[in-house]
Design an enzyme around this catalytic site. Sequence first.
Site, PDB file in Angstrom:
ATOM      1  N   TRP A 187      40.540  32.216  50.855  1.00  0.00           N
ATOM      2  CA  TRP A 187      39.427  32.909  50.207  1.00  0.00           C
ATOM      3  C   TRP A 187      38.720  33.729  51.276  1.00  0.00           C
ATOM      4  O   TRP A 187      38.321  33.207  52.312  1.00  0.00           O
ATOM      5  CB  TRP A 187      38.434  31.941  49.562  1.00  0.00           C
ATOM      6  N   GLU A 228      42.769  33.616  46.637  1.00  0.00           N
ATOM      7  CA  GLU A 228      41.684  33.363  45.692  1.00  0.00           C
ATOM      8  C   GLU A 228      40.798  34.590  45.502  1.00  0.00           C
ATOM      9  O   GLU A 228      40.288  35.152  46.476  1.00  0.00           O
ATOM     10  CB  GLU A 228      40.844  32.190  46.197  1.00  0.00           C
ATOM     11  N   LYS A 230      37.484  36.807  43.652  1.00  0.00           N
ATOM     12  CA  LYS A 230      36.081  36.605  43.338  1.00  0.00           C
ATOM     13  C   LYS A 230      35.485  37.898  42.814  1.00  0.00           C
ATOM     14  O   LYS A 230      35.878  38.992  43.241  1.00  0.00           O
ATOM     15  CB  LYS A 230      35.305  36.133  44.580  1.00  0.00           C
ATOM     16  N   ASP A 261      39.116  30.333  40.465  1.00  0.00           N
ATOM     17  CA  ASP A 261      37.922  29.506  40.605  1.00  0.00           C
ATOM     18  C   ASP A 261      37.044  29.706  39.381  1.00  0.00           C
ATOM     19  O   ASP A 261      36.740  30.839  39.003  1.00  0.00           O
ATOM     20  CB  ASP A 261      37.168  29.905  41.879  1.00  0.00           C
ATOM     21  N   HIS A 264      34.091  32.163  39.751  1.00  0.00           N
ATOM     22  CA  HIS A 264      34.293  33.448  40.421  1.00  0.00           C
ATOM     23  C   HIS A 264      34.436  34.639  39.485  1.00  0.00           C
ATOM     24  O   HIS A 264      34.907  35.699  39.900  1.00  0.00           O
ATOM     25  CB  HIS A 264      35.513  33.370  41.348  1.00  0.00           C
ATOM     26  N   HIS A 288      40.318  25.992  41.201  1.00  0.00           N
ATOM     27  CA  HIS A 288      39.106  25.419  41.777  1.00  0.00           C
ATOM     28  C   HIS A 288      38.156  25.182  40.618  1.00  0.00           C
ATOM     29  O   HIS A 288      37.531  26.099  40.096  1.00  0.00           O
ATOM     30  CB  HIS A 288      38.488  26.371  42.809  1.00  0.00           C
ATOM     31  N   ASP A 296      27.857  32.206  40.534  1.00  0.00           N
ATOM     32  CA  ASP A 296      28.801  31.303  41.193  1.00  0.00           C
ATOM     33  C   ASP A 296      28.030  30.277  42.016  1.00  0.00           C
ATOM     34  O   ASP A 296      28.000  30.310  43.239  1.00  0.00           O
ATOM     35  CB  ASP A 296      29.747  32.112  42.089  1.00  0.00           C
ATOM     36  N   ASP A 298      28.375  26.867  41.901  1.00  0.00           N
ATOM     37  CA  ASP A 298      29.139  25.675  42.299  1.00  0.00           C
ATOM     38  C   ASP A 298      28.415  24.368  41.995  1.00  0.00           C
ATOM     39  O   ASP A 298      28.263  23.506  42.855  1.00  0.00           O
ATOM     40  CB  ASP A 298      29.499  25.744  43.782  1.00  0.00           C
ATOM     41  N   ASP A 328      35.691  22.321  43.498  1.00  0.00           N
ATOM     42  CA  ASP A 328      34.929  23.145  44.445  1.00  0.00           C
ATOM     43  C   ASP A 328      33.485  23.222  43.975  1.00  0.00           C
ATOM     44  O   ASP A 328      33.128  24.086  43.175  1.00  0.00           O
ATOM     45  CB  ASP A 328      35.545  24.546  44.552  1.00  0.00           C
TER      46      ASP A 328
END
Length: 427
Positions: A187, A228, A230, A261, A264, A288, A296, A298, A328
């Site tokens: 990433w 990855e 985003k 993800d 993302h 993820h 984002d 998380d 994640d």
Amino acid sequence: MSDATKVAAAFELASEQYQALGVDVQAALQRLAEISISVHCWQGDDVAGFEGDAGSLGDGLAVTGNYPGRARTADELRGDLELAYSLIPGKHRLNLHAIYGEFNGPVDRDEIDVEHFQGWIDWTGDRGIKLDFNPSYFSHPKASDGFTLAHRDAGIRQFWIDHGIACRKIAAAMGAAQSNACVNNFWVPDGFKDTPASRKAPRERLAASLDAIFAEDLPRDQTLDAVECKLFGIGSESYVVGSHEFYMGYAISRDKVLCLDAGHFHPTEVISDKISSALMYVPELLLHVSRGVRWDSDHVVTYNDELQAIMQEIVRGDYLSRVHIGLDFFDASINRVAAWAIGTRNALKALLAALLEPTETLQQLERDGDLTARLALMEEQKTMPLGAVWDHYCESMGVPVGAEWLEKVRQYETAVTSRRSQESVAG
């Protein structure tokens, strides 16, 4: 009636209800026991790592909260992970970032080697835990302007290329040691806060840098390269070089694993809808699993609609052998071990729910054009006794049933983590 007897009785009744729908509960539990979630190490210390004063987090990342007890050393982090794994049914993996090496003195990112992770290889090997890995393209002076592999300065690009090459060698050594491929996920946070004059040039530089990193063929039974995407980050709100389209094309053209993800993408996008499309063209996916709230952010994974939809897509498409499931999230506002337990148990619970669907019946109804019955059965499935099967699974795996695990976390907090704020770290 004892608690164990209650769990057994509830499980027997639940099994009968699922059997009436044509679902083999024991077969579902057997499949679940074979699935390993890659648990992310960075929840335990707020993505700080063990490099010392390498720099502030930044580079599109932010951890909020100041809950006491953050792990400050590899041994503390391993101790916290030991407890977390004891609360989660099944045998699961560990996902390490490059900043979590054990460095006895200053070691820059382009100089890291297998020796700095030998402690992790030994620790996981003794416990039968498999490792995954990630280069760390953040929290470093050479990433301070928001660019690494797509940097306009060739010297800085080469530094980060060398970091990527070093990480691939480390991942391959991990895979060889554990006789199982280590997924090595790239990433890269590169991007602009405001509107760029050229979106093309940074993407050309990123592709060239990645090609240089991946130039050496490494055995796929030792390491799998993942890339990855985003949509945006803090400080890269207008433009991220490694967009979904960029990495989708890169993964297809270079035969790489594509990482999706859950946080993302745009808030109205979901990765569950992308799984079957992406697997039409890439060999494998890395997920993820996270929970974005408005951005984002998380957050700890909860048992929400999107988590269930992700696991349903994996099971309904028969993709379990082609999808690597990792977590994640990082929350410093609550007990960090509890965050691991909550998020991983929820991911497994959603997987179990998907495995307990009468998938073939639902798909046959769809093939027959009986969409009424399909919808009716999907809705009835939502109130099936999943909890009774989950409790039985936890008990059979020797981990706490229900919320019993929380008391173990509280005891550990009292005995271990709460004391860290009053102690200094030797060395």
